[in-house]
Scaffold this motif. Sequence first.
Motif, short mmCIF file in Angstrom:
data_model
loop_
_atom_site.label_atom_id
_atom_site.label_comp_id
_atom_site.label_asym_id
_atom_site.label_seq_id
_atom_site.Cartn_x
_atom_site.Cartn_y
_atom_site.Cartn_z
N LEU A 151 35.05 11.28 13.30
CA LEU A 151 33.85 11.17 14.22
C LEU A 151 32.66 12.05 14.44
O LEU A 151 31.49 11.05 14.51
CB LEU A 151 34.58 12.34 15.07
CG LEU A 151 35.97 12.23 15.59
CD1 LEU A 151 36.59 13.11 17.38
CD2 LEU A 151 35.09 10.67 16.90
N THR A 152 32.50 12.78 12.77
CA THR A 152 30.76 12.55 12.92
C THR A 152 29.82 11.40 12.28
O THR A 152 28.57 11.89 12.81
CB THR A 152 30.63 14.06 11.57
OG1 THR A 152 32.00 14.97 11.84
CG2 THR A 152 29.83 14.92 11.28
N VAL A 153 30.99 10.86 11.87
CA VAL A 153 30.25 9.56 11.57
C VAL A 153 30.19 8.23 11.66
O VAL A 153 28.35 8.15 12.66
CB VAL A 153 30.99 9.25 10.17
CG1 VAL A 153 30.43 7.76 9.79
CG2 VAL A 153 31.27 10.20 8.72
N LEU A 154 30.85 8.99 12.91
CA LEU A 154 30.59 8.09 14.24
C LEU A 154 29.75 7.74 15.86
O LEU A 154 28.64 7.47 16.22
CB LEU A 154 32.16 7.51 15.24
CG LEU A 154 33.08 6.70 14.05
CD1 LEU A 154 34.21 6.36 14.36
CD2 LEU A 154 32.69 5.37 13.84
N ILE A 155 29.53 9.30 15.79
CA ILE A 155 29.40 10.45 16.85
C ILE A 155 27.76 10.44 16.54
O ILE A 155 27.14 10.45 17.38
CB ILE A 155 30.24 10.84 17.48
CG1 ILE A 155 31.56 9.95 18.37
CG2 ILE A 155 29.05 11.15 19.17
CD1 ILE A 155 31.85 11.27 19.10
N PHE A 214 18.45 16.88 14.63
CA PHE A 214 18.04 17.91 13.60
C PHE A 214 18.47 18.96 13.33
O PHE A 214 18.95 19.40 12.03
CB PHE A 214 16.25 18.02 13.69
CG PHE A 214 15.33 16.51 13.16
CD1 PHE A 214 16.64 15.75 12.27
CD2 PHE A 214 13.96 16.67 13.18
CE1 PHE A 214 15.65 14.43 12.27
CE2 PHE A 214 13.49 15.18 13.33
CZ PHE A 214 14.31 14.42 12.47
N PRO A 215 18.65 19.70 14.89
CA PRO A 215 19.61 21.03 14.46
C PRO A 215 20.28 20.80 14.15
O PRO A 215 21.50 21.97 13.50
CB PRO A 215 18.73 21.99 15.40
CG PRO A 215 17.63 21.02 16.27
CD PRO A 215 18.05 19.76 15.91
N LEU A 216 21.07 19.94 14.83
CA LEU A 216 22.17 19.76 14.95
C LEU A 216 22.93 19.13 13.25
O LEU A 216 23.73 19.96 12.20
CB LEU A 216 23.05 18.11 15.49
CG LEU A 216 24.01 18.30 15.21
CD1 LEU A 216 25.09 19.02 15.65
CD2 LEU A 216 24.47 16.58 16.30
N ILE A 217 22.27 18.22 12.23
CA ILE A 217 22.45 17.73 11.13
C ILE A 217 22.08 19.63 9.89
O ILE A 217 23.68 19.69 9.30
CB ILE A 217 21.18 17.29 10.76
CG1 ILE A 217 21.36 15.84 11.35
CG2 ILE A 217 21.08 17.03 9.42
CD1 ILE A 217 20.68 14.74 11.04
N THR A 218 21.55 19.65 10.35
CA THR A 218 21.24 21.83 10.00
C THR A 218 22.41 22.73 9.85
O THR A 218 23.07 23.17 8.49
CB THR A 218 20.21 22.37 10.26
OG1 THR A 218 18.97 21.84 10.18
CG2 THR A 218 19.92 23.72 9.64
#
Length: 299
Positions: free
Chosen positions: A196-200, A236-240
């Motif tokens: 899900l992390t990859v898809l969404i 960007f904050p989510l990736i962090t």
Amino acid sequence: MIMNRLSVDSGFSGIPNIKYYYVFLFLLFIVSVMGNTVVMVIICLDQNLRAPKYITVFNLAFTDLFGSSALLPKVLDIFLFDHPCISYNDCLTFLFFFYTCFPMQALNLVVLAYDRMIAIIFQLHYHVKVTHRFMFSLIASSWLFDITVTLTAVGLLTRHSYWTSVVINSFFCDYGQIYRLACDDKTPSFVFSALLTVLIYGLPLVFIVSVMFFHERVKAFKTCIAHLSLVAIFFFPLITAITSTGVIHPNARIINLSLTSAFPPSLNPVIYVLQTKEIKESVKKLFKLRKQSKIAVKI
């Protein structure tokens, strides 16, 4: 054995002067509610904002409003009124609503990016390709996909066994933090979470960046400033937060997660009002009409 109580107070309690941070979160919640409500009302009232694009803008405002209302009030209740525990069923309900709204923000940004791509590449055929029916179909498909995967994620959690009482190392019922506390095999939940992390989040970010940055026309880039701002604030904050798990202090990660959840819904309406010409003109017109009505009443 299934747990009946969940304790979520594991990070904020060790931060000095945390009460000021609660006030800050509350202010962000108020800004989010007011700002997104204004955007939704403007789109509904202004006949000039009937283009298919604004269906997605309305849906983004609705998602931000719904997501903020599902998350921040409970967070403030937990920490301001010393209610550190939440029942297992309430946690799953809370998780469902939050994880329905948060990924929907990413899907909304994908739809907006697609709309801008068609407007840039097929300028003469934009109104033929992007119709109200087409946009409604995209939004409905996004909601259906989002709700389906969220229900699947919650269903996987119900298959796990836990201790009677556990502590979640987060500020809300975080899917990853919950399944890691299970006593049985965590592989299905881990694989589903990674997928899900990859898809969404992963694929939408790649698509949006490809559309916005690799197009040759400079003019096209300038027309997408508002959308790029939304993308930066959300991703960007989510990736962090995702990449920093196990690297930074838990308190720092929890604060980062809380800001990641609270900032985009608060800033999205501000960005659209300031950066979108049609909405800006609509706001000015509404204020002008209100001012004229007050003058008429006085006369």
